[in-house]
Design an enzyme around this catalytic site. Structure first.
Site, PDB file in Angstrom:
ATOM      1  CD  GLN A  96      -1.361  -0.585   3.694  1.00  0.00           C
ATOM      2  OE1 GLN A  96      -1.477   0.449   4.567  1.00  0.00           O
ATOM      3  NE2 GLN A  96      -1.788  -1.431   3.827  1.00  0.00           N
ATOM      4  CG  HIS A  98      -0.649   5.759   3.702  1.00  0.00           C
ATOM      5  ND1 HIS A  98      -1.303   5.195   4.580  1.00  0.00           N
ATOM      6  CD2 HIS A  98       0.663   4.699   4.707  1.00  0.00           C
ATOM      7  CE1 HIS A  98      -1.287   3.391   4.470  1.00  0.00           C
ATOM      8  NE2 HIS A  98      -0.708   4.061   5.101  1.00  0.00           N
ATOM      9  CD  GLU A 133       0.864   3.737   7.677  1.00  0.00           C
ATOM     10  OE1 GLU A 133       0.051   2.585   8.149  1.00  0.00           O
ATOM     11  OE2 GLU A 133       1.958   2.832   8.355  1.00  0.00           O
ATOM     12  CG  HIS A 265       4.197   1.109   3.408  1.00  0.00           C
ATOM     13  ND1 HIS A 265       3.349   2.118   3.451  1.00  0.00           N
ATOM     14  CD2 HIS A 265       3.526   0.636   4.428  1.00  0.00           C
ATOM     15  CE1 HIS A 265       2.472   2.349   3.021  1.00  0.00           C
ATOM     16  NE2 HIS A 265       2.277   2.138   4.277  1.00  0.00           N
ATOM     17  NE  ARG A 284      -6.494  -2.266   1.354  1.00  0.00           N
ATOM     18  CZ  ARG A 284      -7.080  -1.636   1.656  1.00  0.00           C
ATOM     19  NH1 ARG A 284      -7.733  -0.570   1.135  1.00  0.00           N
ATOM     20  NH2 ARG A 284      -7.667  -1.698   3.320  1.00  0.00           N
TER      21      ARG A 284
END
Length: 406
Positions: A96, A98, A133, A265, A284
């Site tokens: 995926q 972001h 993240e 990642h 994704r």
């Protein structure tokens, strides 16, 4: 100070034993993937301030400035801007990426204008926020992070000796790096599904034969073993080939990995502490039965080779070990406490979640140490500390501190 009651999320990729072992609970036989700590409306923690169990989300909504502090509210609005998790992966998560904040704002506004329901399976943007993240390993932790150099990816694919992979090898050798990565990822994800499934099957069989022949950089996981393992979990999935374009990373306990916008990642396996901005925006690339929006994905991905930056914290004068990141929605650090050391003061003009991952830690509130305001935390337990609340910690164990970078 509020000890938190937290929810375990039973995603299929979760370990059946890692979280129960940490939390000291009996395994259910079902996967236990994530323990959420925070105020995310999907599974908010609960607190009890004397009137019964209440959602932390509702507590914060009733008095944002009192709980979060004026600086956090001015910078991020009236919601807790981060979500803390314990993550236990027994099999690979989806590959995926972001969006950054501007991309998320545009994507969310566009899907709202087109009337796509928030719970629609083909919806890409659940909110208008970015989702950086940070994952800190509690056990050895394997993952994929960022593109490897095209010549390295070409060598891995070429060694599989699968005819249908040869065009990708040629592109990776012949084109400029960014163009090559974009062209190959696009070709893999848009290929005929039946043809790609056959290619993945042949590649997986070759990877099984090659597994053990080499290890990744810095002792990381064998890329052929990773290819074979992802194919066992996701037979025929284009993400198996896409994953060969990425760096394989193995974190030792205490090491961390920061994942910014546009970086493809996937987590492969292990137990760790994860913190992220309060967002659900995920595009994704594969290793999933869920929707893959290839055109939007190609717009978001940053097609540039990168070296995965492994973070190793250093302690300051007060023994706080900080994991430096370039964003301000969250700040993660840890304390490795020993008996007999004086309490460490953790007062801060921002909200905090304190998580014990080993041993036993005691939180000391406004009363003197040993008084009624003390809150003990055993491993797996956590507490919410409102902004400007006096708090100190002592004990024998490891404590993670999640807060906002004010």
């Amino acid at each position: 100070m509020d000890r938190l009651e937290n929810t375990v999320r039973p995603y299929a990729w979760g370990s059946a034993t890692a979280l129960p072992e940490l939390l000291g609970t009996r395994p259910t036989g079902e996967p236990q993937a994530e323990l959420w700590m925070g105020a995310h409306p999907g599974a908010p923690s609960r607190v009890d301030r004397g009137a019964g169990s209440t959602s932390l989300h509702d507590v914060i909504a009733a008095d944002p400035e009192g709980e979060l502090g004026s600086r956090t509210v001015r910078a991020h609005g009236p919601d807790l801007p981060f979500l803390l998790k314990l993550l236990a992966a027994a099999s690979p998560l989806s590959l995926q990426v972001h969006p950054d904040r501007a991309q998320a704002e545009r994507g969310f506004a566009d899907e709202e204008a087109r009337g796509i329901p928030l719970d629609a399976p083909h919806r890409n943007y659940k909110d208008a926020n970015h989702k950086p993240e940070l994952l800190c390993a509690l056990t050895p932790f394997d993952g994929l992070c960022g593109f490897r150099r095209p010549d390295e990816a070409a060598a891995l694919l070429d060694a599989l000796d699968v005819d249908t992979l040869k065009p990708y090898v040629d592109i990776l050798h012949a084109r400029p790096e960014g163009d090559a990565l974009r062209e190959v990822l696009s070709a893999v994800l848009t290929a005929d599904r039946d043809d790609m499934a056959r290619t993945v099957t042949r590649a997986a069989a070759a990877a099984e034969r090659l597994a053990g022949a080499r290890t990744g950089a810095d002792g990381g996981p064998d890329p052929y073993a990773v290819c074979a393992d992802t194919a066992r979990h996701f037979p025929g999935d284009p993400g198996v080939i896409a994953a060969t374009l990425l760096n394989h990373v193995r974190l030792r306990p205490g090491e961390a990995l920061y994942l910014g916008a546009g970086v493809p990642h996937a987590y492969l396996g292990g137990l760790g502490v994860e913190i992220m901005a309060n967002s659900d925006n995920v595009l994704r690339c594969g290793l999933t039965p869920k929707h893959v929006d290839v055109p939007e994905l190609l717009r978001i991905v940053r097609f540039e080779p990168t070296e995965p930056g492994i973070l190793r914290p250093e302690a300051d004068a007060d023994d706080e070990e900080l994991y430096e990141t370039p964003i301000d929605e969250f700040r993660l650090s840890r304390y490795v406490l020993v008996p007999g050391a004086g309490p460490h003061r953790l007062d801060r003009p921002a909200p905090q979640i304190l998580l014990c991952t080993s041993g036993r830690i005691t939180l000391h509130g406004g009363a003197p140490a040993g008084g009624a305001a003390d809150v003990p935390l055993d491993r797996g337990q956590s507490a919410f500390i409102p902004a400007d609340e006096p708090v100190a910690v002592s004990g024998d164990g490891t404590l993670f501190r999640a807060t906002v970078a004010v």
